[in-house]
Enzyme design. Structure first.
Site, PDB file in Angstrom:
ATOM      1  N   GLU A 471       0.822  -1.217   0.000  1.00 29.95           N
ATOM      2  CA  GLU A 471       0.000   0.000   0.000  1.00 29.95           C
ATOM      3  C   GLU A 471       0.855   1.266   0.000  1.00 29.95           C
ATOM      4  O   GLU A 471       0.486   2.281  -0.603  1.00 29.95           O
ATOM      5  CB  GLU A 471      -0.977  -0.026   1.181  1.00 29.95           C
ATOM      6  CG  GLU A 471      -2.131  -1.028   1.022  1.00 29.95           C
ATOM      7  CD  GLU A 471      -1.726  -2.492   1.142  1.00 29.95           C
ATOM      8  OE1 GLU A 471      -0.604  -2.767   1.635  1.00 29.95           O
ATOM      9  OE2 GLU A 471      -2.518  -3.372   0.741  1.00 29.95           O
ATOM     10  N   ASP A 496      -9.061  -1.555   5.851  1.00 31.77           N
ATOM     11  CA  ASP A 496      -8.341  -2.319   6.878  1.00 31.77           C
ATOM     12  C   ASP A 496      -6.853  -2.479   6.551  1.00 31.77           C
ATOM     13  O   ASP A 496      -6.055  -2.782   7.425  1.00 31.77           O
ATOM     14  CB  ASP A 496      -8.950  -3.716   6.998  1.00 31.77           C
ATOM     15  CG  ASP A 496     -10.468  -3.680   7.013  1.00 31.77           C
ATOM     16  OD1 ASP A 496     -11.048  -4.064   8.029  1.00 31.77           O
ATOM     17  OD2 ASP A 496     -11.076  -3.266   5.994  1.00 31.77           O
ATOM     18  N   PRO A 500      -0.075   0.206   5.885  1.00 27.84           N
ATOM     19  CA  PRO A 500       1.308   0.301   5.381  1.00 27.84           C
ATOM     20  C   PRO A 500       1.580   1.621   4.664  1.00 27.84           C
ATOM     21  O   PRO A 500       2.735   2.029   4.521  1.00 27.84           O
ATOM     22  CB  PRO A 500       1.414  -0.875   4.400  1.00 27.84           C
ATOM     23  CG  PRO A 500       0.379  -1.836   4.852  1.00 27.84           C
ATOM     24  CD  PRO A 500      -0.747  -0.989   5.391  1.00 27.84           C
ATOM     25  N   HIS A 541     -12.199  -6.841   7.434  1.00 28.16           N
ATOM     26  CA  HIS A 541     -12.897  -6.374   6.231  1.00 28.16           C
ATOM     27  C   HIS A 541     -14.066  -5.477   6.627  1.00 28.16           C
ATOM     28  O   HIS A 541     -15.024  -5.355   5.875  1.00 28.16           O
ATOM     29  CB  HIS A 541     -13.387  -7.560   5.392  1.00 28.16           C
ATOM     30  CG  HIS A 541     -12.280  -8.416   4.879  1.00 28.16           C
ATOM     31  ND1 HIS A 541     -11.699  -9.405   5.629  1.00 28.16           N
ATOM     32  CD2 HIS A 541     -11.615  -8.390   3.703  1.00 28.16           C
ATOM     33  CE1 HIS A 541     -10.727  -9.974   4.929  1.00 28.16           C
ATOM     34  NE2 HIS A 541     -10.651  -9.377   3.765  1.00 28.16           N
TER      35      HIS A 541
END
Ligand SMILES: Cc1ncc(C[n+]2csc(CCOP(=O)(O)OP(=O)(O)O)c2C)c(N)n1
Ligand SMILES: [Mg+2]
Length: 741
Positions: A471, A496, A500, A541
């Site tokens: 990410e 979620d 990062p 999630h």
């Protein structure tokens, strides 16, 4: 001043031969100029250290020991042509590219005219727009992925030259875009910084995409007090990275400008030829401790420091010039005196510079040019295709579309309109192996929620593509591209998993404009699938957490509750001049609630303008996202069963938010409840509740109430999920109690 003797071998050369002798292609004059820069760099450090001791500046970090690799790199690169992400030890490089000691000292004193930051950043945080030196920050390693994005932007623009064209009416009006066909991007970092994950993510992408980027690792064997063998397995980064394909690798004595130049030149040539990235591992020294806040004698014995001192690039270069008969001691003294005199003038001027005034503090948090809350972004929806006459002539209504469909349609229209838009993220492409698409072997995926379905097929694989599962890689690269003028509209697959990217999202993207005093900006859109109510979504999630992002100055945060709002707000997000976090509730993607026909391709909703879902007179309920339909259900029941008329406000955008609408409503109803899906404590509603209590206290007939999730994670078992997240019943109870208070 070191002493050295002219090399006796030189005596064998004629005067003419001596004058024209070159060193790895560098002329004698180039070497003299290189020395001048190196010496200047060291002297700026020395003067800053003195100024710090006199408390005339407030921080100092030196480039001492790194001067040779810096000038060598600059000799191979072109300011205002290539692009630069130099870290704080690159003073010599930055001087060699064209910045002046005076400009550097302006940053040290925190002057209003500091061209790098207007007094906002510490010294040695380079930014010189005229030279293509992009604003740098303090976190170790965040620059590396941005540099990758910058290199990608250059490649993209080469293939899409029309994308550089200006257009009026959106962010493009204010963003000059340029590229050079064989430009390259330079990025540097220390040995310790190679431990950051983003370093590896950057190498991976640079190798995979064969990007024209040169990584320079300036290895002074320490990261503050931590030695290289603790940072790097085996103690040598070159050995670890040697397996990356497409790279040209160099490992070099970075205290020697001539061999450094030769190494840089080979790496840069590889890049310019389009063969892939370069990696130069330069062994340097750090003679002045980490910074003025550090005393290296606490962890480095004298013997080690003396060994380093013997390699000091300034002394070595002096001795080299004398040995080669390029300069004699007198000429060196003269050169140094000149530098000294120029420095004095620069210091005197910098000490007289004006400081920024407190009224300017909030300048450039957001774009000063384009205001996404303005009427320019307020265009009504028109539905030309709401009814299409079928072949038999009878009119049959076309079914309204889902939020997912309208987001997809908006992306399509905007991509058609604006060639600067690129879409990337995890799984967003139809199929990375595009051959499968061409041969029609597969239909294509287009996102785990199919929001980007068909975009790759419509616009090509260089405008819509998949990334590694990383990410920070997505956000960091997007930031680099946006700095160059592209408009990345990237996707984070699940809220979620946004974490990062947090360093890029907190310390970089939203800060770029402010910290560079508007010299740079990075307007882009990050679409994020967020939220729960999924029945089985569980902990990883279902997360919300929007208040973590509304707490970040410089970042717009949008959270639509229905299809039409999603389309209008996404268009504003794309066309505006600020970075936007666009939160899309997964549960709402295909909900029956809030479907809409597709509005014309210019429909926009301004930021900071709430929607009154239903007007009322008894209590005000402020909410957004997936709580909107639930709150509406509760409000309708409350009216049915108890005759209470709820004014329901959907905020739509969380930063900025529509205080006027909230205040007007609470003045009317005198009772307010804030409802949100995130866990109760420290959530978004806390700020709204505090503002109401603070500014509307005399108008209140009851305490401000909140209804939100429990302070816990979302569990998998639906019975637990229902109990954890705010349900219509909870909202009903909260509203009823407030009405009865
Ligand atoms: C992400 C992050 N963690 C910690 C720090 C504090 N810090 C600043 S510089 C530094 C050491 C960097 O060492 P290296 O990469 O070797 O560069 P050098 O200073 O030695 O040139 C650290 C830990 C930081 N700035 N950013
Ligand atoms: Mg180091």
């Amino acid at each position: 001043m070191a002493t050295a003797k002219t090399d006796p071998k030189l005596s064998a050369l004629s005067t003419e031969e001596r004058k024209t002798k070159t060193y790895e292609g560098l002329s004698r004059q180039q070497l003299i100029d290189a020395y001048r820069i190196m010496y200047t760099s060291r002297r700026v450090d020395d003067r800053e250290i003195l100024l710090k001791r006199q408390q005339k500046i407030f921080f100092q970090i030196s480039g001492a020991g790194h001067e040779a690799i810096g000038v060598a790199a600059a000799l191979c690169l072109r300011p205002a042509y290539d692009w630069f992400y130099p870290y704080y030890r690159d003073r010599a490089l930055v001087l060699a590219l064209g910045a002046t000691p005076y400009e550097m000292l302006l940053q040290a004193v925190g002057a209003a005219d500091d061209p790098s930051s207007g007094g906002r950043q510490m010294p040695s945080h380079w930014a010189y727009r005229r030279l293509n030196i992009v604003t740098q920050s303090s976190p170790t390693g965040t620059q590396i992925l941005q540099a990758v994005g910058c290199a990608e932007a250059g490649v993209y623009l080469r293939n899409h030259p029309n994308a550089t064209e200006k257009a009026s009416g959106d962010y493009r009006q204010f963003k000059d875009v340029s590229f050079r066909g064989d430009e390259i991007t330079y990025v540097s970092l220390g040995d310790g910084t190679t431990s950051e994950g983003e370093f590896w993510e950057a190498l991976n992408t640079a190798a995979n995409r064969k990007l024209p980027i040169v990584f320079v690792v300036e290895d002074n064997e320490y990261a503050i007090s931590v030695p290289v063998e603790v940072q790097t397995a085996g103690g040598n980064i070159s050995r670890l990275v040697s397996g990356f394909p497409n790279f040209h690798f160099e490992e070099v004595d970075g205290t020697d400008p001539v061999v450094s130049y030769a190494a840089m030149k080979r790496a840069v040539e590889h890049c310019r030829a389009g063969k892939g990235p370069g990696f130069v591992h330069a062994h340097v020294i750090r003679p002045y401790s980490h910074s003025l806040s550090d005393d290296e004698r606490l962890y480095r014995p004298d013997v080690e420091r003396q060994r380093d001192a013997a390699r000091d690039p300034i002394n070595r270069m002096q001795m080299f010039l004398i040995r080669e008969g390029i300069l004699d001691e007198n000429s060196i003294n003269k050169l140094e005196k000149q530098v000294e005199d120029e420095m004095q003038v620069a210091v005197d001027r910098a000490l007289e510079a004006k400081f920024p005034t407190p009224e300017t503090i909030t300048n450039f948090i957001y774009s000063p040019d384009l205001d996404p809350t303005s009427a320019q972004f307020d265009t009504p929806p028109v539905f030309p295709q709401a009814e299409t006459p079928p072949a038999d002539g009878k009119k049959t209504p076309v079914l309204p579309k889902t939020m997912a469909e309208l987001i997809n349609g908006t992306l399509r229209d905007e991509m058609k309109r604006d060639e600067r838009i690129v879409v990337f993220g995890e799984d967003v492409a139809d199929a990375s192996r595009e051959d499968y698409l061409k041969k029609k072997l597969v239909k294509g995926k287009g996102g785990v929620f199919k929001l980007t379905a068909g975009l790759q097929m419509a616009f090509g694989s260089d405008r819509v593509f998949n990334t590694p599962i990383a990410e920070a890689n997505i956000v960091g690269r997007a930031t680099g591209m946006a700095t160059r003028g592209l408009k990345p509209v990237v996707e984070i697959q699940f809220f979620d998993y946004i974490w990062p990217a947090m360093m890029q999202l907190r310390d970089e993207l939203p800060v770029i404009r402010w910290r560079s005093n508007n010299a740079f900006s990075a307007p882009l859109v990050i679409r994020v699938a967020i939220g729960g109510y999924l029945t089985g979504g569980a902990l990883y999630h279902s997360q919300c957490g929007e208040s973590i992002f509304t707490h970040i100055p410089g970042l717009r945060v949008v959270f639509p509750s229905n299809a039409l709002d999603a389309a209008g707000l996404l268009r504003t997000a794309i066309r505006c001049d600020d970075p936007v976090l666009f939160l899309e509730h997964k549960r709402l993607y295909r909900e029956t609630y809030g479907r809409s026909h597709y509005p014309v391709p210019d429909f926009m909703i301004p930021f900071g303008k709430a929607r009154i879902v239903q007007p009322g007179t008894d209590i005000t309920v402020i909410t957004y996202g997936a709580v909107v339909p639930r709150a509406l259900q509760a409000a309708q029941r409350l009216e049915r069963e108890h005759g209470v008329k709820v004014e329901l406000i959907d905020l739509r955008t969380l930063n900025p938010f529509d205080w006027e609408t909230i205040a007007a409503s609470v003045r009317k109803t005198n009772r307010a409840l804030v409802a949100y899906e995130d866990s109760l404590s420290w959530g978004y509603g806390a700020e709204i509740a505090a503002r109401i209590a603070d500014q509307l206290f005399p108008q209140l007939d009851a305490p401000v109430r909140r209804v939100a999730a429990m302070d816990v994670y979302v569990a998998y078992q639906p019975i637990l999920e229902d109990a954890i997240l705010p349900q219509p019943n909870d909202l009903f109870r909260g509203m009823k109690e407030l009405a009865e208070y």
